[in-house]
Design a protein around this motif. Structure first.
Motif, mmCIF file in Angstrom:
data_model
loop_
_atom_site.group_PDB
_atom_site.id
_atom_site.type_symbol
_atom_site.label_atom_id
_atom_site.label_comp_id
_atom_site.label_asym_id
_atom_site.label_seq_id
_atom_site.Cartn_x
_atom_site.Cartn_y
_atom_site.Cartn_z
ATOM 1 N N GLU A 159 0.827 -1.173 -0.111
ATOM 2 C CA GLU A 159 0.115 0.147 -0.088
ATOM 3 C C GLU A 159 0.933 1.286 -0.038
ATOM 4 O OE1 GLU A 159 -3.419 2.108 2.901
ATOM 5 O OE2 GLU A 159 -3.034 -0.068 3.013
ATOM 6 N N ALA A 160 2.130 1.280 0.704
ATOM 7 C CA ALA A 160 3.164 2.386 0.846
ATOM 8 C C ALA A 160 3.820 2.639 -0.170
ATOM 9 C CB ALA A 160 3.644 2.274 1.953
ATOM 10 N N GLY A 213 6.465 0.438 -0.975
ATOM 11 C CA GLY A 213 7.813 0.067 -0.692
ATOM 12 C C GLY A 213 8.341 0.946 0.415
ATOM 13 N N ASN A 214 7.677 2.074 0.728
ATOM 14 C CA ASN A 214 8.090 3.232 1.732
ATOM 15 C C ASN A 214 7.968 2.648 2.989
ATOM 16 O OD1 ASN A 214 8.447 5.265 3.530
ATOM 17 N ND2 ASN A 214 8.365 6.757 1.647
ATOM 18 N N ILE A 215 8.914 2.367 4.000
ATOM 19 C CA ILE A 215 9.033 1.852 5.241
ATOM 20 C C ILE A 215 8.335 2.624 6.205
ATOM 21 C CG2 ILE A 215 10.135 1.216 7.068
ATOM 22 C CD1 ILE A 215 11.445 -0.974 5.939
ATOM 23 N N GLU A 216 8.517 4.014 6.204
ATOM 24 C CA GLU A 216 7.901 5.087 6.920
ATOM 25 C C GLU A 216 6.598 5.234 6.998
ATOM 26 O OE1 GLU A 216 9.798 6.203 9.516
ATOM 27 O OE2 GLU A 216 11.230 5.084 8.724
ATOM 28 N N LYS A 217 6.042 4.932 5.514
ATOM 29 C CA LYS A 217 4.655 5.101 5.111
ATOM 30 C C LYS A 217 3.937 4.041 5.621
ATOM 31 C CE LYS A 217 4.593 8.400 1.181
ATOM 32 N NZ LYS A 217 4.567 8.510 -0.005
ATOM 33 N N ALA A 218 4.781 2.880 5.484
ATOM 34 C CA ALA A 218 3.889 1.416 5.938
ATOM 35 C C ALA A 218 3.877 1.445 7.539
ATOM 36 C CB ALA A 218 4.826 0.453 5.631
#
Length: 195
Positions: free
Chosen positions: A26-27, A29-34
């Protein structure tokens, strides 16, 4: 999805593998957004726990290095399994540090006596009584200032000392979401030498 990203997200959030994978997708691949996505979903899941009872837990303590300040805290959960985890113990220690640093008087807004709230409102209104502002405006000002009073005096409303963007209630909700078990602060006491 890259298994290393899933592993990293899982280590940071303690969420399940499938939840981490879905959040990363959903993000993009962006860890912070995840992490934000998982936190939001965790908070939503925590609402389901509100009616449950947290009767197990542990007592935590903190003694300041000067030995002139100490804190005792009762943090509750639903099972002894959770009470024995490192995450629960870490939360208890962090809450003790928060209390020592910020000196709250109450756990939540609900614990503030009605006469104290009324007294605070009157103080705020009296500060502006000669301003000529209408009563409705004075009420809004009092309400805003009262929120600040709760933030300063209620543990759950205080900004977390290690990350001021997060309130203590959100820190507890994050940990609660990891365990899918209700957590609550029952009581605390602050001891000061000579105080």
């Amino acid at each position: 999805m890259d298994p290393n990203l899933i592993k990293e997200l899982r280590e940071k959030t303690f969420a399940g593998i499938l939840d981490c994978k879905a959040a990363l997708e959903e993000a993009g691949g962006n860890i912070e957004k995840a992490i934000v996505i998982l936190r939001e979903k965790g908070k939503a899941g925590s609402k389901k726990l509100e009616g449950r009872s947290a009767k197990d837990g542990a007592i935590f303590s903190y003694i300041h290095h000067s030995t002139k300040l100490g804190v005792l805290l009762e943090l509750n959960c639903e099972t002894d399994f959770v009470a024995k985890t490192e995450e629960f113990k870490t939360l208890g220690k962090e809450l003790c540090l928060q209390i020592a640093a910020s000196n709250p008087l109450y756990i939540s807004e609900n614990d503030v006596p009605a006469n104290i709230i009324e007294e605070e409102k009157n103080i705020i209104k009296n500060q502006f009584k000669d301003s000529g502002k209408p009563e409705a405006v004075l009420e809004k000002i009092a309400s805003g200032r009262l929120s600040k009073f709760f933030e300063e005096n209620c543990l759950l409303d205080q900004p977390y000392i290690r990350e001021p963007k997060i309130k203590i209630k959100d820190l507890i909700l994050e940990t609660q979401a990891k365990f899918k078990e209700k957590l609550s602060v029952s009581r605390f006491a602050v001891f000061k030498v000579g105080g």
